[in-house]
Design a protein around this motif. Structure first.
Motif, PDB file in Angstrom:
ATOM      1  N   GLU A 133       8.775  82.006  43.572  1.00 45.34           N
ATOM      2  CA  GLU A 133       8.258  80.558  43.434  1.00 45.34           C
ATOM      3  C   GLU A 133       9.072  80.004  42.073  1.00 45.34           C
ATOM      4  N   LEU A 134       9.692  78.860  42.150  1.00 43.82           N
ATOM      5  CA  LEU A 134      10.136  78.296  40.973  1.00 43.82           C
ATOM      6  C   LEU A 134       9.419  76.970  40.371  1.00 43.82           C
ATOM      7  N   SER A 135       9.390  76.462  39.342  1.00 42.34           N
ATOM      8  CA  SER A 135       8.354  75.732  38.746  1.00 42.34           C
ATOM      9  C   SER A 135       8.403  74.434  39.644  1.00 42.34           C
ATOM     10  N   ASN A 136       9.603  74.202  40.578  1.00 44.03           N
ATOM     11  CA  ASN A 136       9.497  72.860  41.359  1.00 44.03           C
ATOM     12  C   ASN A 136      10.269  73.061  42.537  1.00 44.03           C
ATOM     13  N   GLY A 137      10.258  74.675  43.052  1.00 42.75           N
ATOM     14  CA  GLY A 137      10.796  74.976  44.277  1.00 42.75           C
ATOM     15  C   GLY A 137      10.363  76.287  44.419  1.00 42.75           C
ATOM     16  N   LEU A 138      11.351  76.966  45.105  1.00 38.96           N
ATOM     17  CA  LEU A 138      11.276  78.321  45.537  1.00 38.96           C
ATOM     18  C   LEU A 138      12.775  79.071  45.597  1.00 38.96           C
ATOM     19  N   GLN A 139      12.871  80.419  45.615  1.00 37.61           N
ATOM     20  CA  GLN A 139      14.128  81.005  45.496  1.00 37.61           C
ATOM     21  C   GLN A 139      14.082  81.845  47.007  1.00 37.61           C
ATOM     22  N   THR A 140      15.340  81.961  47.810  1.00 33.42           N
ATOM     23  CA  THR A 140      15.280  82.650  48.853  1.00 33.42           C
ATOM     24  C   THR A 140      16.763  83.421  48.843  1.00 33.42           C
ATOM     25  N   GLU A 141      16.427  84.507  49.755  1.00 34.40           N
ATOM     26  CA  GLU A 141      17.800  85.352  49.618  1.00 34.40           C
ATOM     27  C   GLU A 141      18.331  85.214  50.999  1.00 34.40           C
ATOM     28  N   VAL A 142      19.481  84.986  51.298  1.00 35.17           N
ATOM     29  CA  VAL A 142      20.028  84.864  52.589  1.00 35.17           C
ATOM     30  C   VAL A 142      21.291  85.961  52.665  1.00 35.17           C
ATOM     31  N   THR A 143      21.284  86.693  53.837  1.00 37.44           N
ATOM     32  CA  THR A 143      22.239  87.807  54.089  1.00 37.44           C
ATOM     33  C   THR A 143      22.684  87.626  55.446  1.00 37.44           C
ATOM     34  N   ASP A 144      24.114  88.055  55.810  1.00 33.54           N
ATOM     35  CA  ASP A 144      24.559  88.201  56.861  1.00 33.54           C
ATOM     36  C   ASP A 144      25.070  89.693  57.371  1.00 33.54           C
ATOM     37  N   GLY A 145      24.405  90.431  56.805  1.00 29.78           N
ATOM     38  CA  GLY A 145      24.654  91.803  57.143  1.00 29.78           C
ATOM     39  C   GLY A 145      25.325  92.609  56.032  1.00 29.78           C
ATOM     40  N   SER A 146      26.350  91.748  55.572  1.00 31.19           N
ATOM     41  CA  SER A 146      27.220  92.643  54.674  1.00 31.19           C
ATOM     42  C   SER A 146      27.292  91.821  53.275  1.00 31.19           C
ATOM     43  N   ARG A 147      26.895  90.677  53.332  1.00 31.05           N
ATOM     44  CA  ARG A 147      26.978  89.917  51.890  1.00 31.05           C
ATOM     45  C   ARG A 147      25.493  89.038  51.782  1.00 31.05           C
ATOM     46  N   SER A 148      25.424  88.856  50.497  1.00 31.92           N
ATOM     47  CA  SER A 148      23.925  88.237  50.153  1.00 31.92           C
ATOM     48  C   SER A 148      24.299  86.920  49.244  1.00 31.92           C
ATOM     49  N   CYS A 149      23.378  86.161  49.306  1.00 32.98           N
ATOM     50  CA  CYS A 149      23.327  84.916  48.217  1.00 32.98           C
ATOM     51  C   CYS A 149      22.150  84.597  48.015  1.00 32.98           C
ATOM     52  N   ARG A 150      21.619  84.024  46.896  1.00 35.73           N
ATOM     53  CA  ARG A 150      20.398  83.214  46.485  1.00 35.73           C
ATOM     54  C   ARG A 150      20.485  81.756  46.724  1.00 35.73           C
ATOM     55  N   VAL A 151      19.436  81.479  47.312  1.00 38.43           N
ATOM     56  CA  VAL A 151      19.383  79.885  47.349  1.00 38.43           C
ATOM     57  C   VAL A 151      18.112  79.232  47.140  1.00 38.43           C
ATOM     58  N   ASN A 152      18.280  78.270  46.029  1.00 37.54           N
ATOM     59  CA  ASN A 152      16.964  77.583  45.857  1.00 37.54           C
ATOM     60  C   ASN A 152      16.675  76.518  46.637  1.00 37.54           C
ATOM     61  N   LEU A 153      15.260  76.148  46.907  1.00 34.77           N
ATOM     62  CA  LEU A 153      15.100  75.264  47.989  1.00 34.77           C
ATOM     63  C   LEU A 153      14.224  74.273  47.171  1.00 34.77           C
ATOM     64  N   TYR A 154      14.510  73.112  47.130  1.00 34.66           N
ATOM     65  CA  TYR A 154      13.721  71.951  46.613  1.00 34.66           C
ATOM     66  C   TYR A 154      13.187  70.991  47.580  1.00 34.66           C
ATOM     67  N   HIS A 155      12.096  70.401  47.354  1.00 31.01           N
ATOM     68  CA  HIS A 155      11.680  69.198  48.417  1.00 31.01           C
ATOM     69  C   HIS A 155      10.624  68.316  47.442  1.00 31.01           C
ATOM     70  N   SER A 156      10.992  66.842  47.714  1.00 30.60           N
ATOM     71  CA  SER A 156       9.796  65.810  47.374  1.00 30.60           C
ATOM     72  C   SER A 156       9.967  64.834  48.523  1.00 30.60           C
ATOM     73  N   ALA A 157       8.772  63.972  48.368  1.00 25.67           N
ATOM     74  CA  ALA A 157       8.803  63.002  49.379  1.00 25.67           C
ATOM     75  C   ALA A 157       9.651  61.763  48.999  1.00 25.67           C
TER      76      ALA A 157
END
Length: 297
Positions: free
Chosen positions: A28-52
């Protein structure tokens, strides 16, 4: 974690999983969350944010940039904004900032054309990319302060303030201009290449947008695009200065720049520096002393 963010995370993860990507929650981040996405050989980190109020956004946070471009290519048209500057460490010419908003598809196309931090590119590539950025988005703006105005502002500066305060104002002006030029959806988030403490910039920034101050912010495509526009404007201003002075001026602040400054003084007198250069740089004292002129003004 707010319910809106959690609901969007589940939907976002499900859509990526359906396309064959693996998605894992990291933290979890202060105002969102961090995920990791992979396609089997590569990966990247993605921060997700949302507000109304600002909606949802997925922001690259590290790893394989090309993978992020692929996974975000079908994620709709929520743009990300970015701002960067040029001329901060250069003796001659203006101080310039730019801001750009890019939708994911535009960012992917520009990366395929070589979009990167302008400091890594030659002038030919910078101007080509400037044209490509202009074709991708109207949500862009450039703000500059020319040397004479810059020097006057520095001279009038109150104690405790310096050139970074001028630069903070330019970033704010560029971002405001970019937001005014948006057509359709404006970016819910703007990444600012971190050049000083955020507290110095934040009071000047337009409201209603979430800001991220990031070291090496050019990793974000919108910031890289802003660096291109700012550098292109700076290089164009140097060309104009060279024509006006009859002396070819360059970027930088080294010994070669001192030699150019000496040529400017020899041809036009010391006042020419105050119209063409950032005179609080140490170059000024060296140039004037070398010409037998008292540098104290």
């Amino acid at each position: 974690m707010n319910s809106g963010l959690e609901a969007w995370r589940r939907d976002w993860s499900a859509r990526l999983s359906a396309r064959g990507f693996g998605v894992a929650f990291l933290r979890e981040l202060s105002n969102g969350l961090q995920t990791e996405v992979t396609d089997g050989s590569r990966s990247c980190r993605v921060n997700l944010y949302h507000s109304a109020r600002r909606g949802s956004s997925a922001v690259f946070s590290g790893g394989d940039r090309d993978l992020f471009s692929i996974l975000s290519s079908d994620e709709g048209s929520v743009p990300t904004g970015g701002s960067d500057e040029a001329g901060k460490g250069d003796y001659f010419g203006p101080l310039t900032a730019a801001a750009v908003a890019l939708e994911p598809a535009s960012a992917a196309r520009l990366r395929s054309k070589g979009l990167a931090d302008s400091k890594l590119l030659d002038s030919r590539r910078i101007f080509l990319l400037e044209e490509a950025i202009g074709a991708e988005t109207r949500a862009r703006a450039v703000a500059s302060i020319q040397p004479a105005e810059y020097n006057a502002a520095m001279k009038a500066m109150q104690a405790g303030r310096n050139s970074l305060d001028i630069l903070a104002g330019l970033h704010a002006s560029a971002i405001a201009g970019m937001l005014e030029n948006c057509r359709g959806t404006c970016p819910p988030r703007v990444v600012i290449d971190r050049f000083c403490a955020p507290s110095r910039v934040a009071p000047l920034l337009p409201r209603g947008v979430e800001y991220e101050f990031r070291v090496r912010g050019e990793q974000e495509p919108a910031v890289a695009a802003a660096s291109i526009l700012a550098r292109a404007a700076y290089l164009r201003a140097l060309s104009v200065l060279s024509s006006e002075l009859g002396v070819e001026v360059k970027s930088g602040a080294g010994a070669d720049i001192d030699a150019i400054g000496a040529a400017v003084v020899a041809r036009h007198g010391p006042e020419a520096l105050f119209r063409s250069a950032k005179t609080h740089f140490a170059n000024t004292a060296r140039i004037l002393s070398g010409q037998g002129i008292d540098p104290v003004r």
